[in-house]
Design an enzyme around this catalytic site. Structure first.
Site, PDB file in Angstrom:
ATOM      1  N   HIS A 337      18.489 -16.551   1.854  1.00 11.57           N
ATOM      2  CA  HIS A 337      18.373 -17.203   3.160  1.00 11.57           C
ATOM      3  C   HIS A 337      16.983 -17.703   3.478  1.00 11.57           C
ATOM      4  O   HIS A 337      16.761 -18.187   4.591  1.00 11.57           O
ATOM      5  CB  HIS A 337      18.760 -16.230   4.277  1.00 11.57           C
ATOM      6  CG  HIS A 337      20.229 -16.078   4.448  1.00 11.57           C
ATOM      7  ND1 HIS A 337      20.969 -16.888   5.254  1.00 11.57           N
ATOM      8  CD2 HIS A 337      21.098 -15.218   3.887  1.00 11.57           C
ATOM      9  CE1 HIS A 337      22.235 -16.522   5.207  1.00 11.57           C
ATOM     10  NE2 HIS A 337      22.344 -15.510   4.383  1.00 11.57           N
ATOM     11  N   LYS A 525      15.948 -21.159  19.450  1.00 13.81           N
ATOM     12  CA  LYS A 525      15.988 -20.490  18.158  1.00 13.81           C
ATOM     13  C   LYS A 525      14.979 -19.355  18.219  1.00 13.81           C
ATOM     14  O   LYS A 525      14.189 -19.293  19.158  1.00 13.81           O
ATOM     15  CB  LYS A 525      15.644 -21.460  17.021  1.00 13.81           C
ATOM     16  CG  LYS A 525      14.370 -22.287  17.314  1.00 13.81           C
ATOM     17  CD  LYS A 525      14.146 -23.401  16.305  1.00 13.81           C
ATOM     18  CE  LYS A 525      15.131 -24.541  16.344  1.00 13.81           C
ATOM     19  NZ  LYS A 525      16.079 -24.581  15.263  1.00 13.81           N
ATOM     20  N   LYS A 531       9.037 -22.484  12.740  1.00 10.30           N
ATOM     21  CA  LYS A 531       9.968 -23.290  13.536  1.00 10.30           C
ATOM     22  C   LYS A 531       9.225 -24.223  14.501  1.00 10.30           C
ATOM     23  O   LYS A 531       9.795 -25.132  15.074  1.00 10.30           O
ATOM     24  CB  LYS A 531      10.933 -22.390  14.296  1.00 10.30           C
ATOM     25  CG  LYS A 531      11.925 -21.650  13.370  1.00 10.30           C
ATOM     26  CD  LYS A 531      12.819 -20.709  14.162  1.00 10.30           C
ATOM     27  CE  LYS A 531      13.806 -19.923  13.330  1.00 10.30           C
ATOM     28  NZ  LYS A 531      15.011 -20.695  12.934  1.00 10.30           N
ATOM     29  N   THR A 633      21.463 -23.482  11.763  1.00  9.10           N
ATOM     30  CA  THR A 633      22.844 -23.676  12.206  1.00  9.10           C
ATOM     31  C   THR A 633      22.850 -24.139  13.662  1.00  9.10           C
ATOM     32  O   THR A 633      23.819 -24.748  14.105  1.00  9.10           O
ATOM     33  CB  THR A 633      23.683 -22.383  12.082  1.00  9.10           C
ATOM     34  OG1 THR A 633      22.973 -21.308  12.708  1.00  9.10           O
ATOM     35  CG2 THR A 633      23.963 -22.049  10.627  1.00  9.10           C
ATOM     36  N   LYS A 637      25.329 -26.932  15.864  1.00 10.56           N
ATOM     37  CA  LYS A 637      26.005 -26.722  17.149  1.00 10.56           C
ATOM     38  C   LYS A 637      25.751 -27.905  18.081  1.00 10.56           C
ATOM     39  O   LYS A 637      26.655 -28.397  18.756  1.00 10.56           O
ATOM     40  CB  LYS A 637      25.500 -25.428  17.811  1.00 10.56           C
ATOM     41  CG  LYS A 637      25.775 -24.172  17.009  1.00 10.56           C
ATOM     42  CD  LYS A 637      24.972 -22.973  17.559  1.00 10.56           C
ATOM     43  CE  LYS A 637      24.941 -21.840  16.558  1.00 10.56           C
ATOM     44  NZ  LYS A 637      23.926 -20.811  16.890  1.00 10.56           N
TER      45      LYS A 637
HETATM   46  C1  PLP Z   1      22.910 -20.362  16.207  1.00 13.72           C
HETATM   47  C2  PLP Z   1      22.009 -19.331  16.726  1.00 13.72           C
HETATM   48  C3  PLP Z   1      20.785 -19.101  16.098  1.00 13.72           C
HETATM   49  C4  PLP Z   1      20.297 -19.911  14.923  1.00 13.72           C
HETATM   50  O1  PLP Z   1      19.596 -21.041  15.400  1.00 13.72           O
HETATM   51  P1  PLP Z   1      18.639 -21.889  14.450  1.00 13.72           P
HETATM   52  O2  PLP Z   1      18.237 -23.029  15.309  1.00 13.72           O
HETATM   53  O3  PLP Z   1      19.471 -22.327  13.295  1.00 13.72           O
HETATM   54  O4  PLP Z   1      17.520 -21.020  14.062  1.00 13.72           O
HETATM   55  C5  PLP Z   1      19.954 -18.138  16.625  1.00 13.72           C
HETATM   56  N1  PLP Z   1      20.306 -17.421  17.702  1.00 13.72           N
HETATM   57  C6  PLP Z   1      21.472 -17.628  18.343  1.00 13.72           C
HETATM   58  C7  PLP Z   1      21.792 -16.814  19.546  1.00 13.72           C
HETATM   59  C8  PLP Z   1      22.368 -18.578  17.870  1.00 13.72           C
HETATM   60  O5  PLP Z   1      23.538 -18.761  18.502  1.00 13.72           O
END
Ligand code: PLP
Length: 795
Positions: A337, A525, A531, A633, A637
């Protein structure tokens, strides 16, 4: 029968009433939300029990996959389960006939048994596998305390324990009969499984998430288990319950490290004991374990499973080490990962030996087996020494994982290429057949059908039925509607409604007021330097100063929304949270600009908050330094809910842009190949001295524009960028280098929005239409076919 959208409403009503009166002595109209939640959930648990039981049997009767993960960020179960069972309306009706409201359950808190993306991925995978009728079950830890609850006090992150089962846990079922004893050198504990149903959407299969809770060994267990299973229950260095007490205990100290190591072994050993027990109970040959079971290791946290399985096969089943190793290689698969060096897990051999002496011996043997195999292959000794899993007094978990498994996969195309060409290059050359890519995905159930009913209805109306919820590729046929201005107007109205809802929620929850007519630009995130939330903050200041000095004109009003938790011990990340809040304070108080820019930081970002944020965004910020975000991810979304990405060529952003078109997104910044060259002689000080705009922004860290409350943290951020630190070069995530191309992309998105809302909506629409690839249904069917080799069960 509850499936297919009908539920025995009379029974449900009676069960709700009886739970409320027996357990709490209240009637529904007077019940607290948690009491209603308990009653409704347990009533549904009762109705799904027979199907769950049949599903478990079906899984055990066939070849199945087991997903081992230290994290499952499942979030709130109730609404999702009602949706999947097709009984939301029934539940609403029953509750309202009792004088209660389904929406009251909004107050129920998330099960936050994970930190972020990795844990949420595990939850999405279970959802998809259940819906595809695939025999996949999850195994993890039932942490007493989930990820801390965050509040923002005077701009600083404050943490509070998340006692998530305080008001009960109706979606778990404790299973006494599957308890196992887990032995460490200095203590034995009991692992008690709590099973959660993973409800499929529109079909009958129910998966199981089995989470282990650590408890002290008591007399009952002593009688139940053989005395020989029971090493040393009296000596307890760490109390038994501590092992499943908290998610990721602070591992700065040696005690913390040992506890974390014990957690990993605890859930792996319990899960394997369970799997072996079920395998043998079904009358299968232990030497054929891999024919019936395949185990996916989600990152390196469960990799200790490998020597543990070998131990079981050798010690308990009498197989030779060679045979056991061969079985392990055929049983396990490993998902990588991260490419971050610091996240490449290693364990000191001293700790392994002290806590698990038998496992220590087996790890040595695995290492020797590798060395022997390399010798037989005429591998130069220098290379073998460099590659072997034990070196420098530590065991490298990722190396052991690649060597001892059938397949190793990355989580997005770019990430897998980086693994093959860089991070695990030697391993790829040695075992090219082991490497695969499986681009991550998200479940369309939670991430659109549940959280965006308005957009879902529009899609269902246009496609004629709701089968797209399990076949997301159907969305691409909606692309033809891009030119239809009426449709775009309806789409824009939905986005506006979601923005209104989010604004109302932020007001109620955080006391934050936002202008719903502004652009919602959202970055949510975990807080991490790679990031680059700090880059986002810099860009906002850059624009702020530009508006003030007149160099930036016609800026369309924008609300910049952040949501992020920082690891409690990660000082820089916490400093960045404070900085974002301070620039927010500065800008929001500036009458000249505060009609155009507002900066807000929402508290306690979690799955339930994400469900609201991803539907209401105009711009999705995905701005990690190229080559650092394995997949992401969150980006998916937003895309699914019709949002443009403002991002770098990193992780799955690359594939998002491939699917939805570069012209429908805003891509900026140095690419992976470019960065390799750039970083060789990158000197941020030179850049600063040449560029007064960048200097001005950066100087806010040290010139008193904003205050860090006297902690000195902003200065530390400043020098990390200009001078570096003992462990990294200056500005190692290239914030300053990417700043201007980022601002340019941001301003382009801003003027596109201002110039034509319709054309901007068309871009958003295209993103939604082409998001089909990012359904975790696609990811999971690929795992099922190409790694697990499992087939759907018939129920
Ligand atoms: C989807 C999700 C993440 C992952 O977000 P990234 O932008 O891919 O780092 C982290 N925390 C929560 C609560 C999420 O729903």
């Amino acid at each position: 029968m509850i499936f297919g959208g009908t539920m025995n409403k009379e029974l449900l009503k009676a069960d709700i009433e009886s739970v409320l009166s027996d357990k709490y002595e209240v009637t529904a109209d007077k019940a607290q939300p948690y009491q209603l939640h308990e009653a409704l959930s347990s009533a549904i648990m009762k109705q799904i029990a027979p199907v769950w039981k049949d599903s478990r049997k079906a899984h055990l009767a066939t070849r199945r996959a087991c997903y081992f993960s230290a994290e499952f960020l499942v979030g709130r179960a109730i609404y999702n389960n009602l949706l999947c069972l097709g009984v939301e309306d029934d539940a609403r009706e029953v509750l309202s006939s009792l004088g209660a409201k389904l929406s009251d359950l909004e107050e129920i808190e998330d099960a936050a048994l994970g930190n972020g993306g990795l844990g949420r991925l595990a939850a999405c995978f279970l959802d998809s596998a259940a819906t595809l009728s695939l025999p996949l079950d999850g195994y993890g830890i039932r942490y007493k305390y989930g990820l801390f609850k965050q509040s923002i006090v005077d701009g600083f992150q404050k943490e509070e324990a998340d006692d998530w089962t305080k008001y009960g846990d109706p979606w778990s079922r404790r299973n006494e009969s599957d308890k196992v004893i887990i032995n460490f050198a200095d203590q034995s504990v009991v692992a008690v499984p709590y099973d959660m149903p993973i409800v499929a959407y529109g079909t009958k299969n129910i998966g199981t998430l089995r989470l282990w809770q650590a408890e002290p060994v008591n007399t009952f267990d002593f009688l139940k288990f053989n005395a020989q299973d029971y090493v040393n229950a009296s000596i307890e260095q760490i109390k038994a319950e501590d092992i499943s007490r908290v998610l990721y205990p602070n591992d700065d100290t040696r005690e913390g490290k040992i506890l974390r190591f014990k957690q990993q072994y605890f859930f792996c050993a319990a899960s394997l004991a369970d799997i072996v027990k079920k395998h043998k109970a079904a009358g299968y040959d232990i030497e054929k374990l891999y024919e019936k079971v395949t185990i996916q290791l989600n990152d390196t946290h469960p990799v200790i499973s490998i020597p543990e399985l070998i131990r079981i096969l050798v010690d308990n089943e009498g197989l030779s080490f060679e045979k056991a190793l061969e079985i392990a290689k055929k049983t396990f698969n490993y998902t990588n990962h991260t490419v971050m060096a610091e996240a490449m897990e290693k364990w000191g051999l001293d700790i392994v030996k002290e806590v698990l002496p038998e496992i220590y011996d087996i790890i040595l043997q695995i290492n020797e087996a590798f060395v022997a195999e390399m010798y037989a292959k005429d591998m130069p000794k220098g290379k073998t020494d460099y590659m072997k899993m034990i070196s420098g007094g530590v065991v490298h978990m990722a190396k052991m994982a690649v060597y001892c498994s059938s397949y190793t996969n990355g989580v997005a195309a770019l990430h897998t290429e980086i693994l093959k060409n860089d991070v695990l290059k030697d391993w790829y050359q040695l075992f090219p057949e082991k490497f695969q890519n499986k681009t991550n995905g998200i479940t369309p159930r939670r991430w659109i059908a549940l959280c965006n009913k308005e957009l879902s209805s529009l899609i269902t109306e246009q496609l004629g039925d709701n089968s797209w919820v399990t076949d997301l590729s159907r969305l691409k046929t909606l692309e033809r509607l891009r030119g239809d201005n009426n449709m775009m107007q309806r789409f824009m109205d939905i986005k506006q409604e979601k923005k209104n809802q989010l604004a109302a929620y932020m007001k109620a929850k955080d006391g934050i007021e936002v202008d719903v007519n502004s652009i919602f630009d959202i970055q949510i995130k975990r807080l991490h330097e790679y990031k680059r939330q700090l880059l986002n903050a810099f860009s906002i200041l850059y624009i702020y100063f530009g508006i003030k000095d007149g160099s930036i004109k016609n800026f369309y009003q924008t609300t910049f929304i952040f949501g992020a938790k920082s690891a409690p011990g990660y000082m820089r990340a916490k400093a960045i949270i404070k900085y974002i809040n301070e620039i927010g304070r500065l800008i929001n108080a500036d009458e000249e600009v505060n009609k155009l820019i507002k900066v807000v930081f929402v508290q306690n970002y979690n799955v339930s908050y994400a469900e609201k944020l991803v539907t209401a965004a105009d711009i999705s910020e995905q701005i990690s330094t190229a080559g650092t975000e394995a997949s992401g991810t969150g980006n998916m979304k937003f895309m699914l809910n019709g949002t443009v990405t403002l991002g770098t060529y990193d992780g799955a952003n690359v594939e998002i842009v491939q699917e939805a078109g570069e012209s429908n997104n805003y891509i900026f910044g140095a690419r992976v190949e470019e960065l390799e060259k750039i970083m060789k002689d990158y000197d941020p000080r030179k850049l600063i001295s040449k560029n007064p705009k960048i200097k001005r922004v950066l100087d806010t860290l040290i010139d008193g524009t904003v205050s860090d409350g006297g902690t000195g943290d902003f200065k530390e951020l400043y020098f990390a960028l200009t001078d570096g630190a003992s462990w990294h070069v200056p500005d190692h995530y290239y914030l300053l280098g990417d700043l201007e191309s980022y601002v340019e992309a941001k301003l382009k998105a801003n003027s596109d929005y201002a110039n034509s809302r319709l054309d901007f909506a068309r871009k958003c629409w295209a993103n939604m239409c082409f998001s089909g690839k990012f359904s975790s249904d696609r990811t999971i069917s690929d795992y099922a076919k190409e790694i697990w080799k499992i087939e759907p069960v018939q129920l």
